[in-house]
Structure formats: structure tokens, C-alpha cells
Design a protein around this motif. Structure first.
Motif, PDB file in Angstrom:
ATOM      1  N   ARG A 180       0.827  -1.209   0.000  1.00 51.46           N
ATOM      2  CA  ARG A 180       0.000   0.000   0.000  1.00 51.46           C
ATOM      3  C   ARG A 180       0.860   1.258   0.000  1.00 51.46           C
ATOM      4  O   ARG A 180       0.551   2.226  -0.696  1.00 51.46           O
ATOM      5  N   LYS A 232       0.789   3.980  -2.929  1.00 53.56           N
ATOM      6  CA  LYS A 232       0.466   5.383  -2.666  1.00 53.56           C
ATOM      7  C   LYS A 232       1.578   6.292  -3.179  1.00 53.56           C
ATOM      8  O   LYS A 232       1.295   7.338  -3.789  1.00 53.56           O
ATOM      9  N   MET A 251       1.186   6.567  -6.814  1.00 53.02           N
ATOM     10  CA  MET A 251       0.029   7.402  -7.134  1.00 53.02           C
ATOM     11  C   MET A 251       0.371   8.882  -6.955  1.00 53.02           C
ATOM     12  O   MET A 251       0.051   9.710  -7.813  1.00 53.02           O
ATOM     13  N   LEU A 277      -6.210  11.694  -2.808  1.00 51.11           N
ATOM     14  CA  LEU A 277      -6.733  11.626  -4.169  1.00 51.11           C
ATOM     15  C   LEU A 277      -8.145  12.207  -4.155  1.00 51.11           C
ATOM     16  O   LEU A 277      -8.986  11.799  -3.363  1.00 51.11           O
ATOM     17  N   SER A 331      -8.940   2.356  -0.555  1.00 56.74           N
ATOM     18  CA  SER A 331      -8.150   3.243  -1.408  1.00 56.74           C
ATOM     19  C   SER A 331      -7.150   2.448  -2.236  1.00 56.74           C
ATOM     20  O   SER A 331      -6.926   2.753  -3.404  1.00 56.74           O
ATOM     21  N   TRP A 388      -6.493   2.678  -6.153  1.00 58.79           N
ATOM     22  CA  TRP A 388      -5.188   3.041  -6.712  1.00 58.79           C
ATOM     23  C   TRP A 388      -4.704   1.973  -7.680  1.00 58.79           C
ATOM     24  O   TRP A 388      -4.139   2.285  -8.727  1.00 58.79           O
ATOM     25  N   SER A 389      -4.921   0.709  -7.337  1.00 57.35           N
ATOM     26  CA  SER A 389      -4.514  -0.385  -8.215  1.00 57.35           C
ATOM     27  C   SER A 389      -5.241  -0.311  -9.552  1.00 57.35           C
ATOM     28  O   SER A 389      -4.645  -0.493 -10.614  1.00 57.35           O
ATOM     29  N   LYS A 442      -3.866   2.555 -11.543  1.00 56.46           N
ATOM     30  CA  LYS A 442      -2.553   2.209 -12.092  1.00 56.46           C
ATOM     31  C   LYS A 442      -2.717   1.423 -13.384  1.00 56.46           C
ATOM     32  O   LYS A 442      -2.032   1.681 -14.378  1.00 56.46           O
ATOM     33  N   TRP A 464      -3.142   5.876 -14.668  1.00 55.26           N
ATOM     34  CA  TRP A 464      -3.315   7.056 -13.833  1.00 55.26           C
ATOM     35  C   TRP A 464      -4.054   8.167 -14.581  1.00 55.26           C
ATOM     36  O   TRP A 464      -3.484   9.220 -14.883  1.00 55.26           O
ATOM     37  N   TYR A 486      -9.405  12.630 -11.736  1.00 53.08           N
ATOM     38  CA  TYR A 486      -8.735  12.568 -10.440  1.00 53.08           C
ATOM     39  C   TYR A 486      -7.644  13.623 -10.359  1.00 53.08           C
ATOM     40  O   TYR A 486      -7.011  13.970 -11.348  1.00 53.08           O
TER      41      TYR A 486
END
Length: 174
Positions: free
Chosen positions: A84, A88, A91, A112, A129, A133-134, A137, A141, A146
């Protein structure tokens, strides 16, 4: 003596690109065999369990009573926390490492933000989250929906009808 076949070259030596065989071996949908054939895998597991359920129950009891379980759980917690944190960081880097409104750079404060104020749908769909995020990705992105905001700007935007207080001050002062 039997001659062994050479393994096929999956990448062209001259171009470095995948050979035709290499292209055929690549997954088109991004899933591995086990994920694509989940029903068959689960059916086989049920079949093996039905053949000798006591064998599987004994293995489960042995695992639960062994010293391995706490070690496995500790390892999984450590791995998850590291994953994680790296996700992050990736991200944050992808979205500029700074608040899109005030320029705050402290990673601990950055969040985010959903530009269109539709975060409730992502929270309902992804639950965490890290799962969001995954997904982002995998999508490269996307920056159209976002952005990064610091906690103050994100909360202020939520409390001010979708407009950050910094920006509403700029509108008033202009």
C-alpha cells in the motif's frame, strides 16, 4: 541418447520485440489461466475435497494449531503495508506530488480527489483506497477525473459545494 528440443525464443534477438510465438503466449485479457478458469479450478477443488474430506480437515486443523499461522499472518500484514505504501507513493508521483490547489507537498497530507465529486461511487465499488489506486494504475493514472489535493483543500471542497475555499476566495477577490 534422446535430443532435447530447444526452448523457443520468445523475443527476437535483432529487434527485441516479441516473436510471433511470444505474442501468442501473451495474455490478451491480463488474466492468468487460473483466473480465466475459476469455475474449473473450484470444481476440481470441490472434487478433491469430496473424495477425502477428512484429509483436508486434518490439514486445516494442523495449520490452525501450528505456530505457522501467526507467522503467516504477520508476513501478510507486513507485505500489505509495504504494498500500500509503494502504491500510494506511485500514485502521488503520477499526480504530481503536490496539492493541485495550494501546492502543499507533504505526502502525509495529500489525498486523491475526484474532480467530479463522485467519490462515493468509487468507495462503493472498490471498498479501499488501495484497490482504487490499483485500478487507476492499470488505467495509466487518468488525470481527467482525479487530482491530488491536501486534506484541507479536499475537506473544504466537500464542505463548500465542490469548490475549494482557496478558489472561492480568488473568485471573490477578482
Amino acid at each position: 541418447m534422446e535430443q532435447r528440443k530447444e526452448r523457443p525464443i520468445l523475443f527476437s534477438v535483432t529487434t527485441g520485440q516479441p516473436s510471433q510465438r511470444g505474442k501468442r503466449l501473451q495474455s490478451q485479457d491480463g488474466l492468468n489461466w487460473k483466473q480465466r478458469n475459476r469455475d474449473a479450478v473450484n470444481a476440481r477443488r470441490r472434487e478433491l475435497y469430496a473424495a477425502d474430506p477428512e484429509k483436508h480437515r486434518a490439514r486445516q486443523r494442523a495449520y490452525k494449531n501450528s505456530d505457522a499461522k501467526p507467522a503467516v499472518l504477520a508476513y501478510n500484514r507486513k507485505w500489505s503495508a509495504e504494498y500500500r505504501a509503494s502504491l500510494k507513493a506511485e500514485m502521488l508521483a503520477a499526480y504530481g506530488n503536490a496539492c493541485n490547489c495550494c501546492g502543499e507537498c507533504e505526502a502525509m497530507f495529500l489525498q486523491l480527489d475526484h474532480i467530479e465529486n463522485d467519490g462515493h461511487m468509487d468507495r462503493k465499488l472498490h471498498k479501499t483506497s488501495a484497490k482504487l489506486w490499483s485500478k487507476l494504475k492499470k488505467l495509466g493514472w487518468p488525470k481527467d477525473r482525479y487530482q491530488l489535493l491536501c486534506a484541507n483543500c479536499n475537506f473544504g471542497k466537500a464542505m463548500n459545494g465542490g469548490i475549494c475555499p482557496h478558489q472561492s476566495k480568488e473568485v471573490i477577490n477578482a
